[in-house]
Write a protein that holds these residues in place. Structure first.
Motif, short mmCIF file in Angstrom:
data_model
loop_
_atom_site.label_atom_id
_atom_site.label_comp_id
_atom_site.label_asym_id
_atom_site.label_seq_id
_atom_site.Cartn_x
_atom_site.Cartn_y
_atom_site.Cartn_z
N VAL A 107 -1.17 7.97 5.39
CA VAL A 107 -0.21 9.06 5.37
C VAL A 107 -0.17 9.57 3.93
CG1 VAL A 107 2.20 9.75 5.70
CG2 VAL A 107 1.15 8.08 7.25
N ILE A 108 -0.63 10.79 3.73
CA ILE A 108 -0.66 11.40 2.41
C ILE A 108 0.26 12.63 2.44
CG2 ILE A 108 -2.12 12.38 0.58
CD1 ILE A 108 -3.03 9.56 1.42
N ILE A 109 1.25 12.65 1.57
CA ILE A 109 2.20 13.76 1.52
C ILE A 109 2.02 14.46 0.18
CG2 ILE A 109 4.62 14.45 1.66
CD1 ILE A 109 5.10 11.83 3.27
N GLY A 110 1.58 15.73 0.24
CA GLY A 110 1.24 16.49 -0.95
C GLY A 110 2.44 16.97 -1.75
N GLU A 111 2.15 17.40 -2.96
CA GLU A 111 3.17 17.82 -3.92
C GLU A 111 4.11 18.89 -3.36
OE1 GLU A 111 1.37 18.99 -7.61
OE2 GLU A 111 0.29 17.10 -7.80
N ASP A 112 5.36 18.76 -3.78
CA ASP A 112 6.40 19.76 -3.50
C ASP A 112 6.62 20.02 -2.01
OD1 ASP A 112 6.92 20.17 -6.28
OD2 ASP A 112 5.09 21.35 -6.37
N THR A 113 6.37 19.00 -1.21
CA THR A 113 6.60 19.08 0.24
C THR A 113 8.00 18.55 0.53
OG1 THR A 113 4.30 19.02 0.92
CG2 THR A 113 5.89 18.03 2.44
N TYR A 114 8.67 19.15 1.53
CA TYR A 114 10.02 18.74 1.92
C TYR A 114 10.01 18.30 3.37
CZ TYR A 114 15.07 18.65 2.29
OH TYR A 114 16.36 18.23 2.48
N ILE A 115 10.50 17.09 3.61
CA ILE A 115 10.62 16.57 4.97
C ILE A 115 12.11 16.36 5.24
CG2 ILE A 115 9.97 14.75 6.58
CD1 ILE A 115 7.47 14.30 4.85
N ASN A 116 12.62 17.14 6.18
CA ASN A 116 14.05 17.17 6.45
C ASN A 116 14.49 15.98 7.31
OD1 ASN A 116 16.72 18.19 6.66
ND2 ASN A 116 15.92 20.28 6.58
N LEU A 164 1.15 -3.38 7.57
CA LEU A 164 0.62 -4.73 7.72
C LEU A 164 -0.89 -4.73 7.90
CD1 LEU A 164 3.35 -6.09 10.18
CD2 LEU A 164 3.27 -6.32 7.68
N ARG A 165 -1.50 -3.53 8.03
CA ARG A 165 -2.92 -3.43 8.34
C ARG A 165 -3.71 -2.62 7.32
NH1 ARG A 165 -3.18 -1.48 14.37
NH2 ARG A 165 -4.88 -2.94 14.68
N GLY A 166 -3.13 -2.33 6.17
CA GLY A 166 -3.88 -1.64 5.13
C GLY A 166 -3.69 -0.14 5.04
N THR A 167 -2.82 0.41 5.87
CA THR A 167 -2.53 1.83 5.79
C THR A 167 -1.90 2.15 4.44
OG1 THR A 167 -2.21 2.08 8.16
CG2 THR A 167 -1.08 3.67 6.76
N ARG A 168 -2.39 3.21 3.80
CA ARG A 168 -1.78 3.68 2.55
C ARG A 168 -0.77 4.77 2.87
NH1 ARG A 168 -5.03 6.37 -1.37
NH2 ARG A 168 -5.90 7.40 0.43
N ILE A 169 0.36 4.72 2.21
CA ILE A 169 1.34 5.79 2.26
C ILE A 169 1.45 6.32 0.84
CG2 ILE A 169 3.73 6.43 2.74
CD1 ILE A 169 3.74 4.11 4.81
N MET A 217 0.83 -1.20 0.00
CA MET A 217 0.00 0.00 0.00
C MET A 217 0.87 1.26 0.00
SD MET A 217 -3.11 -1.29 0.10
CE MET A 217 -4.16 0.06 0.49
N LEU A 218 1.99 1.18 -0.69
CA LEU A 218 2.92 2.29 -0.79
C LEU A 218 2.87 2.82 -2.21
CD1 LEU A 218 5.19 3.95 0.52
CD2 LEU A 218 6.77 2.10 -0.07
N PHE A 219 2.53 4.12 -2.34
CA PHE A 219 2.41 4.75 -3.64
C PHE A 219 3.36 5.95 -3.67
CE2 PHE A 219 -1.62 2.92 -2.36
CZ PHE A 219 -1.90 2.06 -3.43
N ILE A 220 4.42 5.84 -4.46
CA ILE A 220 5.43 6.90 -4.53
C ILE A 220 5.50 7.39 -5.97
CG2 ILE A 220 7.85 7.50 -4.20
CD1 ILE A 220 8.02 5.22 -2.16
#
Length: 162
Positions: A48-57, A20-25, A1-4
């Motif tokens: 966990v949804i991370i929107g466009e052009d976001t930076y996580i240091n 392991l429980r269906g969470t989408r990232i 369930m990982l979409f990059i």
């Protein structure tokens, strides 16, 4: 369930665990995830949804818990923790670990164009409205108004973006 997105940049030193429980990232285009960022599905089934052009240091930890929705153009400085989950602890007749987790408070919502300063902690139920700023070492456990500047533990408004 990982979409990059193929247009996202993720350091080879980042650690994104599969659910392991269906969470989408979901990591959208233009996202940059630096070294030593940890994304861990735990404590619930929120996405966990991370929107466009976001930076996580570097050094940030994101737990899925009751869900994290991050908008576009968000900047998250080093060593921040996003924890939309709380351990249950009230019974003294059970170990805390055995009590599992409390009922959720709605997860974490971070709208577009938000800046979160280094070492900040964002908790379950936090809503960071568009354009707000969170100063370094702050704790956010409620709603921050749009385009405000917020600092402290808990974070309080100290100004407004001009």
């Amino acid at each position: 369930m990982l979409f990059i997105s193929e247009h996202a940049t993720i350091s080879k030193f980042a650690d994104i665990e599969p659910s392991l429980r269906g969470t989408r990232i979901v990591i959208k285009k233009g996202v940059m995830i630096d070294s030593f960022v940890k994304i861990k599905p735990t404590g619930g089934t929120g996405d966990v949804i991370i929107g466009e052009d976001t930076y996580i240091n570097s050094g940030c930890v994101l737990y899925s818990g009751n869900g994290i929705k991050i908008g576009q153009d968000v900047l998250i400085a080093a060593n921040c923790t996003l924890a939309p989950v709380n351990h249950e602890f009230r019974s003294r007749h059970q170990k805390i670990r055995e009590q599992r987790f409390m009922e959720g408070r709605g997860g974490i919502v971070i709208e577009d164009d938000v800046w979160i300063g280094a070492n900040s902690v964002i908790l379950d139920g936090a809503i960071l409205r568009q354009g707000c700023v969170v100063g370094a070492n702050s704790l956010v456990n409620g709603e921050l108004k749009p385009y405000t500047i917020n600092v402290g533990n808990p974070a309080k408004m100290v100004g407004v973006r001009g």
